[in-house]
Design an enzyme around this catalytic site. Sequence first.
Site, PDB file in Angstrom:
ATOM      1  N   SER A  34       0.824  -1.212   0.000  1.00 25.86           N
ATOM      2  CA  SER A  34       0.000   0.000   0.000  1.00 25.86           C
ATOM      3  C   SER A  34       0.863   1.269   0.000  1.00 25.86           C
ATOM      4  O   SER A  34       0.488   2.273  -0.625  1.00 25.86           O
ATOM      5  CB  SER A  34      -0.950  -0.009   1.197  1.00 25.86           C
ATOM      6  OG  SER A  34      -0.229  -0.161   2.395  1.00 25.86           O
ATOM      7  N   GLY A  99       7.786  -8.670   2.996  1.00 26.57           N
ATOM      8  CA  GLY A  99       7.078  -9.857   2.532  1.00 26.57           C
ATOM      9  C   GLY A  99       5.658  -9.966   3.041  1.00 26.57           C
ATOM     10  O   GLY A  99       4.979 -10.960   2.779  1.00 26.57           O
ATOM     11  N   GLY A 100       5.201  -8.934   3.749  1.00 27.07           N
ATOM     12  CA  GLY A 100       3.804  -8.937   4.199  1.00 27.07           C
ATOM     13  C   GLY A 100       2.845  -9.103   3.020  1.00 27.07           C
ATOM     14  O   GLY A 100       1.778  -9.703   3.150  1.00 27.07           O
ATOM     15  N   GLU A 107      11.169  -8.630  -4.634  1.00 27.07           N
ATOM     16  CA  GLU A 107      11.636  -7.386  -3.995  1.00 27.07           C
ATOM     17  C   GLU A 107      13.127  -7.474  -3.688  1.00 27.07           C
ATOM     18  O   GLU A 107      13.879  -6.511  -3.906  1.00 27.07           O
ATOM     19  CB  GLU A 107      10.847  -7.133  -2.708  1.00 27.07           C
ATOM     20  CG  GLU A 107       9.389  -6.801  -2.979  1.00 27.07           C
ATOM     21  CD  GLU A 107       8.532  -6.716  -1.727  1.00 27.07           C
ATOM     22  OE1 GLU A 107       7.478  -6.085  -1.800  1.00 27.07           O
ATOM     23  OE2 GLU A 107       8.899  -7.291  -0.695  1.00 27.07           O
TER      24      GLU A 107
HETATM   25  C1  5RP Z   1       5.330  -6.663   0.239  1.00 28.86           C
HETATM   26  C2  5RP Z   1       6.123  -5.897   1.208  1.00 28.86           C
HETATM   27  C3  5RP Z   1       5.608  -4.557   1.612  1.00 28.86           C
HETATM   28  O1  5RP Z   1       6.581  -3.611   1.356  1.00 28.86           O
HETATM   29  C4  5RP Z   1       5.289  -4.577   3.079  1.00 28.86           C
HETATM   30  O2  5RP Z   1       4.393  -5.645   3.342  1.00 28.86           O
HETATM   31  C5  5RP Z   1       4.676  -3.260   3.541  1.00 28.86           C
HETATM   32  O3  5RP Z   1       3.412  -3.121   2.973  1.00 28.86           O
HETATM   33  P1  5RP Z   1       2.512  -1.840   3.237  1.00 28.86           P
HETATM   34  O4  5RP Z   1       3.195  -0.687   2.595  1.00 28.86           O
HETATM   35  O5  5RP Z   1       1.189  -2.196   2.588  1.00 28.86           O
HETATM   36  O6  5RP Z   1       2.372  -1.667   4.723  1.00 28.86           O
HETATM   37  O7  5RP Z   1       7.163  -6.294   1.677  1.00 28.86           O
HETATM   38  O8  5RP Z   1       5.848  -7.962   0.043  1.00 28.86           O
END
Ligand code: 5RP
Length: 226
Positions: A34, A99-100, A107
Site C-alpha cells: 500500500s 514480505g507482508g 523485492e
Molecule cells: C510486500 C512488502 C511490503 O513492502 C510490506 O508488506 C509493507 O506493505 P505496506 O506498505 O502495505 O504496509 O514487503 O511484500
Amino acid sequence: MDQAAKKQAVAAAAIEEIRGQFVSGAIIGVGTGSTANAFIDLLAQHKQHFDAAVASSKATADRLGGHGIRVLDLNDAGTLAVYVDGADEADPDLNLIKGGGGALTREKIVAAASERFVCIVDDSKCVGTLGAFPLPLEVLPMARELVMGALRDLGGAPQVRSGFTTDNGNLIIDTARLDLRDPPAAERQLNDLVGVVCNGLFALRPADALLVAGSSGVAHYVKNDQ
Ligand code: 5RP
C-alpha cells in the site's frame, strides 16, 4: 495523522528523494504494497521525465501499466539507480522485514540490482529489534513440511499463509518467534534451509535510506557507513 495519511506523506517524500532520477533514460525500481502504491500514484505525475520502471510484483506491474508507465523486465534493464519500497519492520540499522504482501523474492532481487534502496514506512513499522512481525519465507510447495520442521527446530512458530500463492507459484510461511537479534546471521541461516526460495530479512542488503512518516513530518535516516 492516520496511517493512510502517513503513507501518503512518505510517498511524497520519496518523490523528492529520487527527483534526481527524473532524467531521460532513467529506470526506477518499484516495490509492492500500500505504501508503494501511494508512491506509484505520485510517480505517475512524473512519467514523462523518466524512461521506465521495473516492478517487484505482478500487482505493481499492473498498477504502473495502468498509469501508462512503461514496465521493463529486470533482465532488460541492467543495474537500477534506485529502488523504492515499503517494509513491515525497520530497525535502527535499516535492516528490514519484508514480505507482508508476499512479494519478498522479487523485492529482494530488484533491491539487489539497485545502487540505492530507499525504504518508505510510517512510524508504526519502526522497531528496536526485528521480529514482532512474523517473518515471511517463500517456500517451494513440495518442501512445505521439511521447511516447517526446520523452522520449528530453530525455535520458530511457522504458519502457512492460507490461500496464498506467490507470483512465482510458491507458498509463504510466516514464522513468529525466530531469534533475529543478529539480522545478517539470521538471514544467512534461513537462506541455507533447503526448500526456502527466499526469506523476508533484508539485512545483507539493507535499505540505504529510510524515510519514516510520523505525526510531525517525515524523518530521513541513512546507513551509518554512508
Ligand atoms: C510486500 C512488502 C511490503 O513492502 C510490506 O508488506 C509493507 O506493505 P505496506 O506498505 O502495505 O504496509 O514487503 O511484500
